[in-house]
Design a protein around this motif. Structure first.
Motif, mmCIF file in Angstrom:
data_model
loop_
_atom_site.group_PDB
_atom_site.id
_atom_site.type_symbol
_atom_site.label_atom_id
_atom_site.label_comp_id
_atom_site.label_asym_id
_atom_site.label_seq_id
_atom_site.Cartn_x
_atom_site.Cartn_y
_atom_site.Cartn_z
ATOM 1 N N LEU A 61 -5.431 3.400 -10.385
ATOM 2 C CA LEU A 61 -6.755 3.957 -10.130
ATOM 3 C C LEU A 61 -7.464 3.212 -8.995
ATOM 4 O O LEU A 61 -8.078 3.830 -8.121
ATOM 5 N N ILE A 62 -7.376 1.868 -9.015
ATOM 6 C CA ILE A 62 -8.026 1.083 -7.953
ATOM 7 C C ILE A 62 -7.381 1.385 -6.599
ATOM 8 O O ILE A 62 -8.080 1.587 -5.595
ATOM 9 N N CYS A 63 -6.050 1.420 -6.566
ATOM 10 C CA CYS A 63 -5.361 1.679 -5.293
ATOM 11 C C CYS A 63 -5.533 3.128 -4.848
ATOM 12 O O CYS A 63 -5.549 3.416 -3.644
ATOM 13 N N LEU A 64 -5.658 4.046 -5.807
ATOM 14 C CA LEU A 64 -5.963 5.440 -5.467
ATOM 15 C C LEU A 64 -7.312 5.513 -4.768
ATOM 16 O O LEU A 64 -7.463 6.189 -3.743
ATOM 17 N N TRP A 65 -8.295 4.811 -5.305
ATOM 18 C CA TRP A 65 -9.625 4.796 -4.707
ATOM 19 C C TRP A 65 -9.587 4.180 -3.310
ATOM 20 O O TRP A 65 -10.250 4.670 -2.390
ATOM 21 N N TYR A 66 -8.788 3.126 -3.140
ATOM 22 C CA TYR A 66 -8.676 2.504 -1.818
ATOM 23 C C TYR A 66 -8.082 3.477 -0.797
ATOM 24 O O TYR A 66 -8.456 3.457 0.377
ATOM 25 N N GLY A 67 -7.164 4.323 -1.239
ATOM 26 C CA GLY A 67 -6.515 5.260 -0.324
ATOM 27 C C GLY A 67 -7.315 6.507 -0.024
ATOM 28 O O GLY A 67 -6.916 7.313 0.828
ATOM 29 N N MET A 68 -8.458 6.667 -0.687
ATOM 30 C CA MET A 68 -9.280 7.855 -0.445
ATOM 31 C C MET A 68 -10.056 7.716 0.864
ATOM 32 O O MET A 68 -10.445 6.613 1.256
ATOM 33 N N PRO A 69 -10.319 8.839 1.564
ATOM 34 C CA PRO A 69 -11.040 8.785 2.851
ATOM 35 C C PRO A 69 -12.414 8.129 2.760
ATOM 36 O O PRO A 69 -12.895 7.563 3.745
ATOM 37 N N LEU A 70 -13.067 8.187 1.601
ATOM 38 C CA LEU A 70 -14.374 7.558 1.450
ATOM 39 C C LEU A 70 -14.309 6.038 1.564
ATOM 40 O O LEU A 70 -15.287 5.384 1.885
ATOM 41 N N VAL A 71 -13.116 5.489 1.284
ATOM 42 C CA VAL A 71 -12.935 4.037 1.381
ATOM 43 C C VAL A 71 -12.157 3.677 2.636
ATOM 44 O O VAL A 71 -12.617 2.894 3.466
ATOM 45 N N LYS A 72 -10.960 4.237 2.789
ATOM 46 C CA LYS A 72 -10.135 3.931 3.953
ATOM 47 C C LYS A 72 -9.464 5.211 4.456
ATOM 48 O O LYS A 72 -8.467 5.655 3.881
ATOM 49 N N PRO A 73 -9.996 5.818 5.495
ATOM 50 C CA PRO A 73 -9.386 7.036 6.036
ATOM 51 C C PRO A 73 -8.008 6.746 6.643
ATOM 52 O O PRO A 73 -7.729 5.636 7.093
ATOM 53 N N GLY A 74 -7.151 7.765 6.632
ATOM 54 C CA GLY A 74 -5.890 7.686 7.356
ATOM 55 C C GLY A 74 -4.719 7.112 6.579
ATOM 56 O O GLY A 74 -3.635 6.924 7.144
#
Length: 212
Positions: A61-74
């Motif tokens: 869940l934490i790494c999923l959130w990190y990979g989201m465009p709202l946190v880190k695009p691309g």
């Protein structure tokens, strides 16, 4: 070769590394299936522990959130692998709760609720109080901390492997798949110039050392 062509090759290589990491991760996510087939067949969790799946779900869940465009695009391939992982871990946890004894059932339900509460708090804090660069650092460091703890735990199993002179709790195919996935995401992180990806071995299988 023109800069456009180089850029295209660079993008293809980056995506290839990310896709390879996703494929190797899928092998790891599928690896606990024999364990849960045994649990379902015997209608008992026996001496198996559900905690590795609780830890794995929180990490996903934490790494999923990190990979989201709202946190880190691309870096959408980080989000895809962890969304898949979260679904698998949740399924395993639900099966474990279904067949666990009542005290363990209540304990696991409490841990599951805590995982979602912690994740909700992380999302709330990162969106409410942090700007984009600070949000990336906050979630990135949390992912590093959680994944380091996950990777350190197999070291405890080495003692059991040596003591029992058996690799039952640390099978070679899983170790190899973990290494290949870590290598793939290391390369992916290098292509993306993201230290939070290449600075960590990406994941271990929660099937290591399942028994208490």
């Amino acid at each position: 070769m023109s800069s456009t062509a180089l850029s295209s090759v660079y993008a293809v290589c980056s995506d290839a590394a990310g896709v390879a990491g996703n494929i190797f991760a899928l092998v790891l996510f599928l690896s606990p299936i024999p364990t849960f087939q045994r649990i379902i067949r015997n209608e008992s969790t026996e001496q198996f522990s559900g905690m590795p799946y609780i830890y794995a779900l929180l990490n996903c869940l934490i790494c999923l959130w990190y990979g989201m465009p709202l946190v880190k695009p691309g870096i959408i391939l980080v989000a895809t692998v962890n969304s898949t992982g979260a679904v698998f871990q949740l399924i395993y946890i639900c099966i474990f709760i279904r067949y666990a004894a009542k005290p363990m059932k209540l304990k696991m339900l409490g841990f599951l609720i805590s995982v979602f509460a912690i994740f909700a708090l992380i999302v709330f804090v990162s969106l409410r109080f942090l700007d984009s660069p600070s949000r990336q650092l906050f979630v990135g460091y949390l992912s590093i901390a959680s994944l380091v703890s996950m990777f350190a735990s197999p070291l405890l199993i080495i003692n059991l492997v040596i003591k029992m002179r058996s690799v039952e709790y640390m099978p070679f195919p899983l170790s190899l798949a973990t290494f290949l996935m870590s290598l793939a995401f290391f390369v992916y992180g290098m292509f993306k110039h993201d230290a939070f990806i290449y600075g960590k071995d990406y994941r271990r299988s929660p099937n290591f050392g399942l028994q208490q």
